[in-house]
Design a protein around this motif. Structure first.
Motif, PDB file in Angstrom:
ATOM      1  N   ALA A   1       0.830  -1.198   0.000  1.00 52.97           N
ATOM      2  CA  ALA A   1       0.000   0.000   0.000  1.00 52.97           C
ATOM      3  C   ALA A   1       0.868   1.255   0.000  1.00 52.97           C
ATOM      4  O   ALA A   1       0.543   2.252  -0.656  1.00 52.97           O
ATOM      5  CB  ALA A   1      -0.931  -0.009   1.210  1.00 52.97           C
ATOM      6  N   SER A   2       1.983   1.235   0.735  1.00 53.22           N
ATOM      7  CA  SER A   2       2.884   2.382   0.755  1.00 53.22           C
ATOM      8  C   SER A   2       3.489   2.637  -0.614  1.00 53.22           C
ATOM      9  O   SER A   2       3.646   3.788  -1.038  1.00 53.22           O
ATOM     10  CB  SER A   2       3.987   2.168   1.785  1.00 53.22           C
ATOM     11  N   ASP A   3       3.830   1.560  -1.348  1.00 56.95           N
ATOM     12  CA  ASP A   3       4.432   1.727  -2.668  1.00 56.95           C
ATOM     13  C   ASP A   3       3.418   2.203  -3.700  1.00 56.95           C
ATOM     14  O   ASP A   3       3.791   2.923  -4.642  1.00 56.95           O
ATOM     15  CB  ASP A   3       5.044   0.401  -3.126  1.00 56.95           C
ATOM     16  N   MET A   4       2.144   1.828  -3.530  1.00 54.35           N
ATOM     17  CA  MET A   4       1.129   2.181  -4.524  1.00 54.35           C
ATOM     18  C   MET A   4       0.401   3.489  -4.200  1.00 54.35           C
ATOM     19  O   MET A   4      -0.270   4.051  -5.056  1.00 54.35           O
ATOM     20  CB  MET A   4       0.090   1.051  -4.624  1.00 54.35           C
ATOM     21  N   GLY A   5       0.492   3.941  -2.954  1.00 57.14           N
ATOM     22  CA  GLY A   5      -0.278   5.111  -2.545  1.00 57.14           C
ATOM     23  C   GLY A   5       0.485   6.420  -2.669  1.00 57.14           C
ATOM     24  O   GLY A   5       1.721   6.447  -2.777  1.00 57.14           O
ATOM     25  N   PHE A   6      -0.273   7.518  -2.636  1.00 57.25           N
ATOM     26  CA  PHE A   6       0.282   8.866  -2.733  1.00 57.25           C
ATOM     27  C   PHE A   6      -0.380   9.757  -1.686  1.00 57.25           C
ATOM     28  O   PHE A   6      -1.523   9.518  -1.264  1.00 57.25           O
ATOM     29  CB  PHE A   6       0.066   9.449  -4.131  1.00 57.25           C
ATOM     30  N   CYS A   7       0.345  10.780  -1.298  1.00 56.73           N
ATOM     31  CA  CYS A   7      -0.151  11.730  -0.301  1.00 56.73           C
ATOM     32  C   CYS A   7      -0.048  13.146  -0.839  1.00 56.73           C
ATOM     33  O   CYS A   7       0.992  13.545  -1.380  1.00 56.73           O
ATOM     34  CB  CYS A   7       0.643  11.622   1.000  1.00 56.73           C
ATOM     35  N   ILE A   8      -1.110  13.910  -0.689  1.00 57.20           N
ATOM     36  CA  ILE A   8      -1.130  15.337  -1.036  1.00 57.20           C
ATOM     37  C   ILE A   8      -1.107  16.125   0.271  1.00 57.20           C
ATOM     38  O   ILE A   8      -1.988  15.949   1.118  1.00 57.20           O
ATOM     39  CB  ILE A   8      -2.378  15.706  -1.850  1.00 57.20           C
TER      40      ILE A   8
END
Length: 892
Positions: A396-403
C-alpha cells in the motif's frame, strides 16, 4: 445504483454522506495519521527572519469605524471600497506566508542534505547549510564562524520563491572532481529570476553555491518559475500577463551560456488571453508540454510541434455543482503521481486530481475545508511511511500517494491520501494492472498534520485560544503573536534512517523554520488515530509573544522618552465636541481675574503687521467693512466657506489680531521652547495681500524678522472676540462658532445671488439679507453694467436630489462645493507693449501673478499669440471646459 467511474469522480469526498470513490479499510491500507514523536524535536541553527510590515487583519471599513469615532458609518462604507482592490488577488505584503521558505537538496554521492532558504534583512540573499551524520551523531555543517553559508544574488530585491533541481548519480560529473555539482537553484523575486549551481566540496565535506552571473529582469511581475524534470538545465518562467519563457543552462567547460526563448501562444486562442490573473505552471509528461494555471482555468500548452496547441484541462465552472461561490478560484497547482500525466489543483473549497488525457473530467475530488490554501505538494506514501519495523503495508505504501495541502498563514495543513482500489494480493494480475489503472480512490478521510508540534487541538486548548483572541485588539491577528511555521522540507529516507530507530509502521523526518528564526528537526510516525494532547503545550499557557514583528536590529532604542514633547490639544478636543466657547470663556475669566499687566510686544513689528493687515482690508477697529470689499478681493475661485471666513477675519479688531501674528523671535517668548530648544513652526506672512489671511505662503525656514501666524486658531480668536467685545450677530444667548459661520454663509450666498451669474438659479434666500444696493460706493445690483462675478459647481459634485436620498453621492453643502470668482472684462487692447493683463484673454478667471510687473513686446507678443491660438484649440476640443463655461455663464 452503479455509476461509471466518470460519474463517481463528480462527487467530492466530504461533500456527500458516502462518496463512491472513498476507501475506508484500515486493515489493508495501514495507518494514515501522522503524529509528532514526543521528545524528537532537535534545534539545528538560528537565522535572521526579517521584520514583517504587515497590514492589520481588519477590513478597511471596520478599521475606519474602530479607529476614529468621529467617522460616520455611511462615510466609512463610502471610503472603504477606495482602498480595497478586488483585482489584486495576492497581497504582496504577506508574501512570507504564500510560499515555502525551505528547499532541501540531497547530495547524490552521500545521504547528506543541503538546506536552502532566503536570508538577509530583506530576504535578498541565499542562506544554506548541510545536514550530515558524523560518528552516529547529527552534525550541522556551518562556515568557519559557525554561521550559515550565504550567497548573494547581486540584487536587493526580496526573494519570494525558490526551486531546486537535483543531480542524480548518473548525471554527476559537473564541476571539478573535488567539488562536483550536486544540483541547480533558481530564485525569483518580484520582477527577476537568477540561477545558481550547488556544489559539494568533498575534501571539506561542506556545501558551496556559485552565482552563475545570470539573471533575467522582466518588465512584468514573475508569477512562477520551476525546473524541468526531464532536462536538468531547463527551466520555465511564467509572467503575470501569461507570457512563458524557456531558459536553458548549458555547461561548456568553465563558461556558461544562457539561452532564453519566449514560448508564443497563437493569437487565436482567445481563452488564453483573458485578463483573469495567472497562478502557476509545471512541466507535464514531455519536455515541451506545460500545465499552466490561471485563477479560472487550467491549460495544457504543447510546444512539441511547429504550432503551439492549447487545451483547456479544467475550468472553475466545472466545479460549480459543489463550489457555488462566485468567488471560487484556483489557488495552487502541483505535479502528481504515479507519472507526469497527473496533476493536482486546489481551489477555494475543492482539491482535484486531474489527468491531462481527460480534459474537463476530474479523476478524484475532495472538499478540503482549508481557508485560502497556498501550498501543495504530492509525495509517495512510502516516503511518509519509511523505516518501518514490519512490511505488512509495504504494498500500500508503494502504490499510494499523499497530497499535503495547507496555508502557512493559518498554520493549517491536511494530508489527502489516494491510490488504486485495495485489497489485492501481491504479485497478482490485479496488482500488475493497477500500475496502469487510471481509476483512483481516496484512502480514508483527510487528516490533519501538526507541522509545528506545538498546537494541541483538544477542546480545552481550542477554547483557551479563542479566549486569547478576545483579549487582543481587533486589528491584531493571533497568528502574529504565536510562533508559526514559515517553511518545511522532508528528509530523504537514507539520511532519516541514520538519525532514528525504525518505527512500528514507519514515519518521516522534516526540517522546519519557525517565525522566531529557529531551524528544527522533528520526527513523525504513522498512527491509527490523531493525537489530540501534545506534551508541553496541553497544560501550558498560550504564549502571546510577538515572533514576527520584532525589530531587525538587536541595538537598543536610540529614541529616549526625553526626545519627545507633548502638545496639549484640549482646545481642539473642545472644538470637536462643540464646547469650545464654554471651555474657553471659563478659562478667560480666570485669566482676567488675575488682572496682570503684560509687557507690550515689539512696536516696529506690529507697525509692519498693521500695514500688511490694512492692505488686506483687515485691522478696522470696532467697524467692519462692507461685504463688497470682500468680493472685490475674490480673484481666483473661492468657495462660499472661504468668502465667509474672509468676512469674519475683517470683523476682528486690530488689537486682537496682534495676538495672532508675531515676529519669529517673539515665538520663543510666547510659545516657549521644549527641553531640546526647538520651537514650534508657523508659516510666514507674505508681502502680497491674501485672504483668509495669507492663504498661499512659503513654509519655513524663517528669519527672526519674519512675521508668522496665525499662532492662534481662528475659532479661538472668534470666541475671544465675543468674550471681550460681544459683537456677535447671533441672536442666541449662547455663542457658537458654527452658528456665527452659518450666519456669514447666508449673508455671502445672498449677496452672491445678486451679483453672480449661475446656472443653478438663485442662491437660497434667507431673512438675513444684505444687498449690494446698500453700498452707495458700488451700486452693482440693478445696474445696467454686466455682472463681473460667476458661480460654478464642479461637475464631479453635480448629483441629483434622488442620488443624495439613495446614498449614491458624498455629503454636499453649498457653502463648500460652490465657487465664486471674478470674471475678467476682456478689455485689453494689444499694443506694442502690454503687461500681464493680456493673459486675461486665455481664461475667464482674472489671473494674478506673484512676480514683479513686467512689460511684453516684440518676440514675447508673437509667442503669446501662438500660445493663445493653441490654448483656444484646446478649449474648443475639451468638453469639460466647454461645460464649465456654460455652467459659469461665461461665453468664449
Amino acid at each position: 445504483m452503479e455509476f461509471s467511474e466518470e460519474w463517481k469522480s463528480l462527487f467530492p469526498i466530504g461533500a456527500s454522506t458516502v462518496s463512491p470513490l472513498l476507501l475506508s479499510n484500515p486493515g489493508s491500507l495501514g495507518p494514515l495519521f501522522f503524529n509528532p514523536n514526543p521528545n524528537s524535536q532537535t534545534h539545528l541553527v538560528s537565522s535572521t527572519i526579517p521584520s514583517l510590515q504587515l497590514p492589520h487583519h481588519l477590513l478597511t471599513e471596520r478599521y475606519l469605524l474602530t479607529s476614529d469615532p468621529s467617522i460616520l458609518p455611511s462615510t466609512a462604507s463610502t471610503i472603504a471600497p477606495l482602498f480595497d482592490s478586488t483585482d489584486q488577488l495576492i497581497d504582496y505584503n504577506v508574501s512570507h506566508f504564500l510560499y515555502n521558505r525551505i528547499q532541501l537538496l540531497k547530495c547524490p554521492d552521500s545521504p547528506n542534505v543541503v538546506v536552502i532558504f532566503p536570508t538577509g534583512v530583506n530576504d535578498q540573499n541565499i542562506g544554506f547549510f548541510m545536514l550530515r551524520v558524523k560518528d552516529s551523531v547529527l552534525d550541522t555543517r556551518l562556515d568557519v564562524k559557525d554561521n550559515v553559508f550565504r550567497a548573494s544574488t547581486g540584487s536587493e530585491s526580496r526573494i519570494l520563491k525558490m526551486s531546486v533541481n537535483p543531480v542524480t548519480d548518473s548525471e554527476l560529473g559537473g564541476g571539478s572532481d573535488s567539488s562536483p555539482v550536486i544540483g541547480y537553484l533558481l530564485a525569483s523575486s518580484r520582477y527577476s529570476v537568477c540561477w545558481f549551481t550547488v556544489n559539494h566540496n568533498l575534501s571539506l565535506d561542506s556545501p558551496s553555491m556559485s552565482y552563475l552571473g545570470i539573471s533575467k529582469v522582466f518588465k512584468e511581475a514573475v508569477v512562477h518559475a520551476c525546473w524541468s524534470p526531464h532536462i536538468l538545465e531547463e527551466s520555465v518562467v511564467l509572467l503575470e500577463s501569461g507570457q512563458l519563457f524557456l531558459f536553458d543552462l548549458e555547461s561548456q567547460g568553465s563558461s556558461k551560456t544562457f539561452k532564453g526563448t519566449r514560448l508564443r501562444v497563437p493569437q487565436n486562442e482567445s481563452a488564453w488571453f483573458k485578463n483573469k490573473g495567472w497562478l502557476s505552471c509545471e512541466f507535464s509528461w514531455q519536455p515541451r508540454s506545460l500545465i499552466v494555471a490561471r485563477y479560472d482555468a487550467i491549460f495544457l500548452v504543447d510546444f512539441s510541434s511547429k504550432e503551439c496547441n492549447v487545451t483547456c484541462l479544467m475550468k472553475i465552472e466545472t466545479l460549480r455543482m459543489f463550489a457555488p461561490d462566485e468567488n471560487e478560484r484556483f489557488l495552487a497547482l502541483s505535479r502528481a503521481g504515479p507519472d507526469y500525466f497527473y496533476f493536482t489543483v486546489a481551489s477555494t473549497s475543492l482539491l482535484v486530481l486531474c489527468d491531462v488525457r481527460k480534459p474537463l473530467m476530474p479523476i478524484l475530488q475532495w472538499r478540503h475545508g482549508i481557508d485560502e490554501p497556498c501550498y501543495m505538494t504530492v509525495l509517495s506514501l512510502s516516503m511518509l511511511r519509511s523505516n518501518s519495523k514490519v512490511d505488512t503495508f509495504k504494498l500500500a505504501s508503494d502504490m499510494g500517494f499523499c497530497i499535503i495541502l495547507g496555508s502557512f498563514w493559518n498554520s493549517e495543513f491536511n494530508i489527502f491520501c489516494y491510490g488504486p482500489k485495495f485489497p489485492f494480493r501481491k504479485g497478482s494480475s490485479t496488482s500488475r494492472l493497477s500500475k496502469i489503472n487510471t481509476t483512483f480512490y481516496g484512502w480514508e478521510l483527510p487528516s490533519e498534520i501538526n507541522l509545528s508540534s506545538r498546537e494541541c487541538h483538544c477542546g480545552s486548548c481550542l477554547f483557551r485560544e479563542e479566549l486569547s483572541k478576545d483579549a487582543l485588539p481587533e486589528w491584531i491577528d493571533l497568528q502574529l503573536k504565536k510562533e508559526m511555521v514559515l517553511g518545511f522540507g522532508i528528509l530523504n529516507n537514507d539520511l532519516a534512517s541514520l538519525l532514528c530507530e525504525p518505527d512500528e509502521h514507519g514515519g518521516f523526518t522534516l526540517v522546519r523554520v519557525m517565525s522566531s528564526g529557529k531551524f528544527e528537526l522533528q520526527r513523525y510516525h504513522a498512527s491509527w488515530a490523531m493525537s489530540r494532547n501534545l506534551e508541553g503545550c496541553h497544560e501550558a499557557d498560550l504564549c502571546l509573544e510577538s515572533h514576527l514583528l520584532r525589530p531587525m536590529s538587536d541595538k537598543e532604542n536610540k529614541y529616549k522618552s526625553a526626545d519627545f514633547h507633548c502638545i496639549k490639544l484640549d482646545y481642539l478636543y473642545a472644538y470637536a465636541n462643540g464646547n469650545l466657547a464654554q471651555d474657553l470663556t471659563t478659562k478667560l475669566e480666570e485669566v482676567y481675574s488675575d488682572d496682570q499687566e503684560e509687557a507690550p510686544f515689539c512696536l516696529e513689528v506690529h507697525e509692519s503687521l498693521c500695514k500688511k493687515l490694512n492692505a488686506c482690508g483687515l485691522g478696522h477697529s470696532r467697524s467692519s467693512p462692507a461685504i463688497t470689499s470682500i468680493f472685490k478681493d475674490v480673484k481666483l475661485p473661492a468657495s462660499f466657506h472661504e468668502v465667509a471666513l474672509r468676512k469674519l477675519w475683517t470683523d476682528l479688531p486690530l488689537e486682537l489680531l496682534q495676538l495672532a501674528f508675531l515676529s519669529y523671535s517673539e515665538c520663543r517668548e510666547v510659545i516657549g521652547y521644549n527641553q531640546k530648544g526647538v520651537p514650534l513652526e508657523f508659516l510666514a506672512v507674505p508681502d502680497l495681500p491674501q485672504l483668509p489671511p495669507f492663504f498661499l505662503r512659503k513654509p519655513s525656514p524663517h528669519s527672526n524678522d519674519d512675521i508668522v501666524g496665525p499662532v492662534i486658531p481662528f475659532p479661538v480668536l472668534l470666541v475671544i472676540n465675543e468674550a471681550r467685545y460681544g459683537y456677535s450677530d447671533s441672536s442666541s444667548d449662547e455663542f457658537s462658532v458654527e452658528g456665527e459661520l452659518g450666519l456669514k454663509y447666508k449673508e455671502v450666498m445672498q449677496v452672491a445671488g445678486e451679483i453672480a451669474v449661475s446656472s443653478r438659479g438663485p442662491m437660497c434666500p434667507d431673512d438675513h439679507v444684505v444687498s449690494l444696493d446698500d453700498d452707495e460706493g458700488e451700486p452693482w445690483a440693478g445696474s445696467s453694467k454686466p455682472k463681473s462675478f460667476s458661480t460654478y459647481r464642479p461637475i464631479a459634485l453635480n448629483f441629483s436630489d434622488t442620488d443624495n436620498i439613495q446614498g449614491k453621492s458624498v455629503y454636499t453643502d453649498t457653502a463648500y462645493d460652490t465657487f465664486i470668482f471674478h470674471v475678467s472684462d476682456k478689455s485689453c487692447e494689444h499694443t506694442e507693449s502690454v503687461g500681464e493683463e493680456m493673459f486675461d484673454d486665455l481664461c475667464p478667471i482674472e489671473l494674478r501673478f506673484d512676480a514683479p510687473v513686467k512689460k511684453f513686446e516684440g518676440q514675447s507678443l508673437k509667442a503669446y499669440e501662438l500660445l493663445k491660438e493653441q490654448t483656444s484649440k484646446w478649449q474648443q476640443s475639451f468638453d469639460l471646459y466647454k461645460e464649465f463655461c456654460i455652467q459659469s455663464g461665461f461665453e468664449k
